[in-house]
Scaffold this motif. Structure first.
Motif, short mmCIF file in Angstrom:
data_model
loop_
_atom_site.label_atom_id
_atom_site.label_comp_id
_atom_site.label_asym_id
_atom_site.label_seq_id
_atom_site.Cartn_x
_atom_site.Cartn_y
_atom_site.Cartn_z
N GLN A 361 0.81 -1.22 0.00
CA GLN A 361 0.00 0.00 0.00
C GLN A 361 0.85 1.27 0.00
O GLN A 361 0.52 2.22 -0.71
N PHE A 362 1.93 1.30 0.77
CA PHE A 362 2.75 2.52 0.80
C PHE A 362 3.27 2.89 -0.59
O PHE A 362 3.13 4.04 -1.01
N PRO A 363 3.85 1.94 -1.33
CA PRO A 363 4.29 2.30 -2.70
C PRO A 363 3.14 2.74 -3.59
O PRO A 363 3.28 3.66 -4.40
N LEU A 727 5.77 -1.28 -13.87
CA LEU A 727 6.34 -0.33 -14.85
C LEU A 727 6.04 1.12 -14.46
O LEU A 727 6.75 2.03 -14.86
N GLY A 728 4.99 1.31 -13.68
CA GLY A 728 4.60 2.66 -13.26
C GLY A 728 5.55 3.29 -12.25
O GLY A 728 5.45 4.47 -11.95
N ARG A 729 6.48 2.48 -11.74
CA ARG A 729 7.41 3.02 -10.73
C ARG A 729 8.61 3.72 -11.36
O ARG A 729 9.64 3.91 -10.70
N TRP A 730 8.52 4.09 -12.64
CA TRP A 730 9.69 4.61 -13.37
C TRP A 730 10.29 5.87 -12.76
O TRP A 730 11.49 6.11 -12.87
N ARG A 731 9.46 6.67 -12.08
CA ARG A 731 10.01 7.91 -11.51
C ARG A 731 11.07 7.66 -10.45
O ARG A 731 11.84 8.54 -10.12
N LEU A 733 13.48 5.46 -10.57
CA LEU A 733 14.72 4.89 -11.05
C LEU A 733 15.56 5.91 -11.79
O LEU A 733 15.09 6.98 -12.14
N GLU A 734 16.83 5.56 -11.97
CA GLU A 734 17.72 6.49 -12.65
C GLU A 734 17.34 6.58 -14.12
O GLU A 734 16.62 5.75 -14.66
N GLU A 735 17.87 7.59 -14.81
CA GLU A 735 17.43 7.95 -16.14
C GLU A 735 17.40 6.77 -17.13
O GLU A 735 16.45 6.59 -17.88
N GLY A 736 18.45 5.95 -17.12
CA GLY A 736 18.53 4.84 -18.07
C GLY A 736 17.34 3.91 -17.95
O GLY A 736 16.58 3.69 -18.91
N ARG A 737 17.15 3.37 -16.76
CA ARG A 737 16.04 2.43 -16.56
C ARG A 737 14.69 3.15 -16.71
O ARG A 737 13.75 2.64 -17.31
N SER A 738 14.65 4.34 -16.17
CA SER A 738 13.43 5.12 -16.20
C SER A 738 12.92 5.29 -17.64
O SER A 738 11.74 5.11 -17.94
N SER A 739 13.82 5.61 -18.55
CA SER A 739 13.36 5.86 -19.92
C SER A 739 12.98 4.55 -20.62
O SER A 739 12.05 4.51 -21.41
N MET A 740 13.66 3.46 -20.27
CA MET A 740 13.25 2.18 -20.86
C MET A 740 11.87 1.76 -20.37
O MET A 740 11.06 1.20 -21.11
N MET A 741 11.59 2.03 -19.10
CA MET A 741 10.27 1.69 -18.56
C MET A 741 9.19 2.51 -19.24
O MET A 741 8.13 2.00 -19.60
N ARG A 742 9.49 3.81 -19.41
CA ARG A 742 8.51 4.68 -20.08
C ARG A 742 8.27 4.23 -21.51
O ARG A 742 7.13 4.22 -21.99
N THR A 743 9.36 3.84 -22.18
CA THR A 743 9.22 3.35 -23.56
C THR A 743 8.23 2.18 -23.62
O THR A 743 7.39 2.11 -24.52
#
Ligand code: TRP
Ligand code: ZN
Length: 767
Positions: A361-363, A727-731, A733-743
């Motif tokens: 629930q917290f996340p 996948l919604g937790r992208w914010r 993570l660091e830029e590399g992973r974050s942008s792959m998740m968004r993709t």
């Protein structure tokens, strides 16, 4: 009418809580007549309708994926000029204030892969109507504030479907034409359509009786496939304990002569509280020592109790609209948590409840899908059966219990049931009953229902030795969540105690404070020793329960707690838990002999708790025994779906470097299927919580998840949509992973024919 689930070109519309209006027409009675066949089932429905209020609105009935054959009003067959078929509704103009409406529709249970409405699971025909599945069975105002008395007749092939069940009591049955037979069931309690249920199948029952405290004898039955009968004992014991507990703790008795539970293999959630005919995911019914872990046993007791408790908190008093979902779910989770605590160790129960809250629930409350316990809008209500509505909702009820104390809380619950019996009500009605029964002002407390986000609570302590005075300063703040920027301070009960920094002794009694301002100071006199503060935790109880063992080293703990003959008792469960925790720590430390220890345990185990724990240790490592153990486990249990789920899950949560690759391989395994939600979750949901493997630096974990969610969405949108959240937790993570998740989220968002379930989760995740 075509199935409208697919291809939405314009984004689906959001439903708003503020838009609630009472229904134009009520349906006091319905007679349903099913001619059951897995390929094509005919459903005849006779509704009595009553206009409420002064208006000239037509009769408007929800329907989805139904083939309309005929419709008649007050005995007159209607031509197509007398009604309108819209996307998901049948609209019939009507001048009278009372009407009798009859429809005949055809549906196809076998082709129903969404598992909502009437569907087939392992040769059994069964229903799932919550939240909006009844409209996939017949045309009806499918909303929880329309309460109806049901009479249900069903007709089916006798050899294939010897058992015919529905809500209430079987009042008549007989032989039909040729190989067919029939039964008629009547439920005297008016209910919303989401509590309707029907089951037809080749089932056997574990039968028992429960005598209520007013002396009424209730026939209990747990219906399963023949081979599973021996695994129903624990569920039956749990049911009887739950019935007794609800009488003792809430004064609530069962209100019919029969209570049936049916286990099915294909089910979107854990179980469903249909009036007197609970339908369960088989994983929450079936258990024996060889195939179920101690955790499975606990979960079965909790879910059986949860569904039973709904008979009052949910069925007798139901929800006005789906925004009020936590009215029944939060309260019922609190009730099942209290039940579990009373059956075993309250401290251990509370720790596991808090763990679930923190990890799920917290996340959720800190991410893009954050929403209040009573949401303000939704696109698809199935997406709101969340940790927030269930678990945070339960914490709100627990806070009321803490705030008011057990006696006033019980008075409030009695008043709530008495006032609202037989009605569809709101979260506000619950708080109002608590307020009226206790005389306490709960206005600040109400904010918990409307504000999303986890409040941060900080506490500092000042001590003045000269005056022996301690001053505790409490402060609260909440971060903004989507759509809610400004937050107001809420009412937070805080249990606090002071301990001597030197002596370690408690200084004075535990106190109950109430923080309902941004900050507050509590002054405590008579504190000579420099104090330290203890806030909200069951720490002493925990220390009492497992403290002694924690002092010993892991090997001693392991040696002292493993390899006893299986027994199902609290002591034996605690020993297994401690032994297996020790084993996992020994393995995590990298000890060379850990794999041998695990393999020896795996081979010698006489129960699933020890076998699974050993296999999990092996599956994380590199030893040759790993391959042998996984293969051996598979061979032994390949015909047991529930155990095979464990085999998939253990590999999906493995800490090995090649887990992402292995999971992709497992998705092609002959025993993997997108059609069974348990199997799908055992691989995909498990993988999504495996931080290491899911976030593997190449991004293949993200690609895999997006790909399989898209595939699953075509079959079962409700279950698919719930798997996309990692996948919604992208914010975070660091830029590399974050942008792959968004993709990957964007790839899903661009796909054609997205369900509204998945559309809502993905568009909000991209935020
Ligand atoms: N009301 C069920 C419970 O007790 C949840 C549930 C079961 C459900 N099946 C569902 C919710 C299907 C939505 C869709 O918790
Ligand atoms: Zn529930």
């Amino acid at each position: 009418m075509l199935d409208m689930q697919s291809a939405s070109v314009t984004p689906p519309r959001a439903i708003l809580r503020e838009e609630y209006r009472q229904p134009d027409w009520l349906v006091p009675d319905i007679a349903l007549d099913f001619t059951l066949d897995p390929g094509l089932t005919r459903v005849r429905a006779r509704l009595t309708l009553e206009r409420i209020g002064r208006h000239d609105a037509p009769i408007r009935l929800d329907g989805e994926g139904l083939k309309l054959i005929e419709v008649s009003l007050d005995g007159e067959m209607l031509g197509t000029d007398r009604y309108r078929l819209e996307d998901d509704a049948l609209v019939i103009p009507c001048d009278a204030d009372k009407a009798r409406l009859e429809t005949l529709v055809e549906i196809a249970p076998q082709a129903n892969s969404q598992l909502m409405g009437l569907y087939e699971s392992g040769g059994i025909l069964c229903t799932q109507c919550e939240a909006e599945g009844f409209r996939r069975i017949t045309f009806f105002p499918d909303r929880p504030d329309v309460l109806t008395r049901y009479s249900v007749r069903m007709d089916a092939d006798k050899a294939e479907y010897p058992v015919l069940l529905s809500n209430g009591d079987c009042v008549e049955s007989g032989e039909g034409e040729g190989s067919r037979h029939w039964a008629r069931w009547e439920d005297p309690w008016p209910k919303p359509s989401y509590l309707f249920a029907l089951v037809a199948g080749d089932l056997v029952a574990n039968r028992d009786k429960f005598v209520t405290r007013s002396g009424k004898s209730v026939d209990l039955a747990i219906w399963v496939r023949e081979g599973d009968l021996a695994k129903t004992g624990h569920a039956m014991e749990s049911l009887k304990k739950a019935m007794k507990w609800d009488e003792e703790t809430y004064g609530r008795e069962y209100d019919l002569d029969q209570f049936n539970i049916v286990a099915v293999a294909d089910f979107n959630f854990g179980a469903m509280e249909n009036k007197s005919l609970n339908i369960f995911n088989s994983r929450y019914v079936l258990a024996d020592p060889d195939t179920a872990t101690d955790g499975d046993y606990d979960a079965i007791a909790a879910v059986v109790a949860h569904e039973y408790f709904h008979n009052w908190s949910g069925n007798r008093v139901t929800c006005r609209d789906w925004f009020q979902l936590s009215l029944k779910e939060g309260f019922t989770v609190f009730r099942d948590q209290s039940f579990s605590a009373d059956q075993g160790s309250p401290a251990v129960s509370r720790i596991s409840d808090v763990r679930a809250l923190r990890s799920a629930q917290f996340p959720e409350d800190a991410g893009p899908l954050a929403h209040p316990v009573r949401p303000d809008s939704y696109i698809e209500i199935s997406n709101f059966y969340t940790a927030t509505v269930y678990n945070k909702g339960a914490e709100l009820i627990r806070m009321l219990h803490t705030l008011l104390g057990p006696e006033a809380f019980r008075k409030g619950a009695d008043l709530y049931f008495e006032r609202n019996d037989g009605q569809a009500v709101t979260c506000e009605d619950f708080v109002a009953a608590m307020e009226d029964a206790s005389g306490r002002d709960l206005s600040r407390f109400r904010l918990w229902y409307s504000q999303a986000g986890t409040p941060q609570l900080s506490a500092t302590i000042d001590h003045d030795a000269g005056s022996a005075r301690a001053t505790v300063r409490l402060e609260q703040s909440i971060e903004p969540t989507p759509g809610q920027v400004d937050k107001q301070p809420m009412a937070i009960p805080v249990k606090l105690a002071l301990f001597g920094a030197h002596s370690g002794k408690r200084l004075g009694e535990e106190m109950l404070g109430l923080l309902d301002e941004p900050s507050e100071e509590i002054v405590i006199d008579g504190i000579a020793e420099r104090p330290v503060l203890s806030i909200n935790q069951a720490r002493e109880a925990l220390r009492r329960d497992i403290g002694a063992a924690l002092a010993a080293d892991w090997r001693a703990a392991y040696a002292g707690n493993s390899a006893e003959r299986y027994e199902y008792s609290p002591e034996a469960k605690a020993k297994r838990r401690l032994g297996n925790t020790a084993l996992s720590f020994i393995a995590a430390s990298g000890a060379e002999d850990a794999p041998q220890m695990a393999f020896a345990q795996f081979e010698a185990a006489d129960n699933m708790t020890d076998r699974q724990a050993a296999l999990a240790v092996l599956a994380n490592g590199d030893s040759p025994d790993r391959v042998a153990a996984l293969a051996g486990f598979y061979e032994r249990y390949r015909d047991n779906a529930l155990v095979l789920d464990k085999w998939f899950a253990i590999q999906a949560i493995s800490t090995r470097d090649d887990t992402a690759a292995r999971v992709e391989e497992l998705a092609g395994h002959p025993d993997f299927t997108l059609r069974n939600p348990n199997r799908l979750r055992s691989l995909v949901t498990s993988f999504g919580v495996n931080q290491r493997a899911f976030h593997t630096v190449s991004g293949r974990g993200y690609r895999f998840l997006a790909g399989i969610v898209l595939e699953a969405d075509k079959i079962n949108p409700q279950t698919a949509a719930r798997m996309v959240t990692p996948l919604g937790r992208w914010r975070r993570l660091e830029e590399g992973r974050s942008s792959m998740m968004r993709t990957e989220l964007e790839r899903i968002a661009r796909s054609e024919g997205l369900s509204k379930d998945l559309y809502e989760q993905v568009s909000k995740s991209l935020g």
